[in-house]
Design an enzyme around this catalytic site. Structure first.
Site, PDB file in Angstrom:
ATOM      1  N   HIS A 115      26.221  -8.305  56.585  1.00 23.71           N
ATOM      2  CA  HIS A 115      26.643  -9.245  55.532  1.00 23.71           C
ATOM      3  C   HIS A 115      27.356  -8.578  54.374  1.00 23.71           C
ATOM      4  CE1 HIS A 115      23.396 -11.647  57.655  1.00 23.71           C
ATOM      5  NE2 HIS A 115      24.424 -12.154  57.938  1.00 23.71           N
TER       6      HIS A 115
ATOM      7  N   ASP B 207      29.899 -10.656  65.857  1.00 24.23           N
ATOM      8  CA  ASP B 207      30.274 -12.135  66.601  1.00 24.23           C
ATOM      9  C   ASP B 207      31.524 -12.341  67.051  1.00 24.23           C
ATOM     10  OD1 ASP B 207      27.387 -13.310  66.085  1.00 24.23           O
ATOM     11  OD2 ASP B 207      28.061 -12.558  64.185  1.00 24.23           O
TER      12      ASP B 207
HETATM   13  P1  AMP Z   1      25.391 -14.974  60.359  1.00 14.60           P
HETATM   14  O1  AMP Z   1      24.450 -14.884  58.862  1.00 14.60           O
HETATM   15  O2  AMP Z   1      24.528 -14.343  61.262  1.00 14.60           O
HETATM   16  O3  AMP Z   1      25.918 -16.352  60.433  1.00 14.60           O
HETATM   17  O4  AMP Z   1      26.648 -13.947  60.221  1.00 14.60           O
HETATM   18  C1  AMP Z   1      27.503 -14.271  58.809  1.00 14.60           C
HETATM   19  C2  AMP Z   1      28.651 -13.268  59.114  1.00 14.60           C
HETATM   20  O5  AMP Z   1      28.205 -12.026  58.818  1.00 14.60           O
HETATM   21  C3  AMP Z   1      29.386 -13.492  60.349  1.00 14.60           C
HETATM   22  O6  AMP Z   1      30.777 -13.296  60.203  1.00 14.60           O
HETATM   23  C4  AMP Z   1      28.556 -12.283  61.159  1.00 14.60           C
HETATM   24  O7  AMP Z   1      29.723 -12.042  62.141  1.00 14.60           O
HETATM   25  C5  AMP Z   1      28.693 -11.260  60.036  1.00 14.60           C
HETATM   26  N1  AMP Z   1      27.614 -10.201  60.569  1.00 14.60           N
HETATM   27  C6  AMP Z   1      26.442 -10.368  61.114  1.00 14.60           C
HETATM   28  N2  AMP Z   1      25.850  -9.202  61.451  1.00 14.60           N
HETATM   29  C7  AMP Z   1      26.744  -8.284  61.153  1.00 14.60           C
HETATM   30  C8  AMP Z   1      26.788  -6.790  61.397  1.00 14.60           C
HETATM   31  N3  AMP Z   1      25.826  -6.090  61.837  1.00 14.60           N
HETATM   32  N4  AMP Z   1      27.952  -6.224  61.098  1.00 14.60           N
HETATM   33  C9  AMP Z   1      29.222  -6.951  60.392  1.00 14.60           C
HETATM   34  N5  AMP Z   1      29.018  -8.348  60.295  1.00 14.60           N
HETATM   35  C10 AMP Z   1      28.037  -8.767  60.687  1.00 14.60           C
END
Ligand code: AMP
Length: 285
Positions: free
Chosen positions: A40, A153
């Protein structure tokens, strides 16, 4: 280190942003569900390189969880999240309550079509409707110049991109690379559900992606053969239950038979009942 301001209502968010817009600053936006990690934070840093003012939303969106999924146990760590955000240049955190996001009578949702139906869409019915709806709402609330999404994702990125294009949203959608632990496991808020043994087993996701890369480098182009070997790697983990392993076209996400151009290796696997996803790009010579 500047602690970002925290707002929880749409009215307060808009009031802050009116003042920012008046100064002509570019607004970057990073939507998240909190339980923040380096993945994030990398999006926030990317936003900060292009935009003077960066908004991060923290909202665990009930509409993107199925009835048997982990909505109620999803980690909620707002104080720790705000501390992490202070270190990477976020200016404003928007953490609305459910009643602020979905007001009484809310009835509208966004369906993105075929790209949202396969893989994650097939395994998690209604998931992308929930994602697209909340992302569109957040984009309308923040009205950013650019919004940043992780390629971790990959399908979500494509769904958001499709929606932004089809609905003529003025925000630029920026894909950002997957951030991994030193041993290769893609960072995820859900990794914290894993026991120490499960954490070790979870490495099979990354190993199977590397296997695919290695086979393609050696000249293998038969998708079925590559998928078979990826599955074999995953099955070495005692608790692994494969949901899908696929080699797909990067634009349509349809399965390919031959790896002859850029192809995405895509997978979803349960380790100890924690559902993990990962992907990587395959580039045949
Ligand atoms: P989430 O909190 O899981 O909904 O993720 C929020 C954002 O962070 C989304 O755009 C995800 O694709 C991105 N994200 C989550 N994990 C990663 C990671 N390991 N590397 C890069 N972006 C990430």
């Amino acid at each position: 280190m500047k602690t970002p301001k925290l707002v929880t209502t749409l009215a307060a968010l808009r009031e802050e942003l009116v003042a920012v817009r008046r100064t002509g600053q570019k607004i970057g936006f990073v939507p998240t569900m909190g339980a923040l990690h380096e993945g994030h934070l990398s999006l926030v840093r990317a936003a900060k390189t292009e935009c003077e003012f960066v908004v991060v939303s923290i909202y665990v969106n009930p509409k993107q969880f199925g009835p048997d999924e982990d909505f109620s146990k999803y980690p909620r760590t707002l104080d720790a999240d705000c501390e992490l955000l202070a270190g990477c240049g976020a200016d404003l955190v928007f953490a609305p309550a459910d009643k602020e996001m979905y007001r009484p009578g809310h009835a509208t949702s966004v369906d993105v079509g075929a790209i949202a139906q396969r893989w994650e869409g097939a395994s998690r019915p209604g998931h992308f409707r929930g994602v697209a709806t909340v992302v569109l709402k957040l984009l309308n609330m923040v009205r950013p110049d650019a919004a940043y999404f992780g390629l971790k994702d990959a399908q979500q990125m494509l769904v958001v991109h499709r929606m932004a294009h089809d609905l003529d949203l003025p925000t630029a959608i920026r894909p950002c690379p997957t951030v991994r632990e030193p041993d290769g496991l893609a960072m995820s808020s859900r990794n914290r559900y894993l026991s120490p043994t499960g954490r070790k087993q979870a490495l099979v996701l990354w190993r199977s992606l590397q296997k695919a890369r290695q086979l393609v480098e050696q000249g293998e182009s038969d998708a079925a053969a590559i998928v078979r070997q990826m599955r074999t790697v995953i099955e070495t983990a005692e608790t692994a239950k494969i949901d899908y392993v696929a080699l797909v076209d990067p634009e349509t996400l349809e399965s390919v038979e031959k790896v002859v151009g850029p192809t995405v290796a895509l997978l979803a696997v349960k380790i100890e009942n924690t559902r993990l996803i990962d992907n990587c790009m395959l580039m045949p010579k």
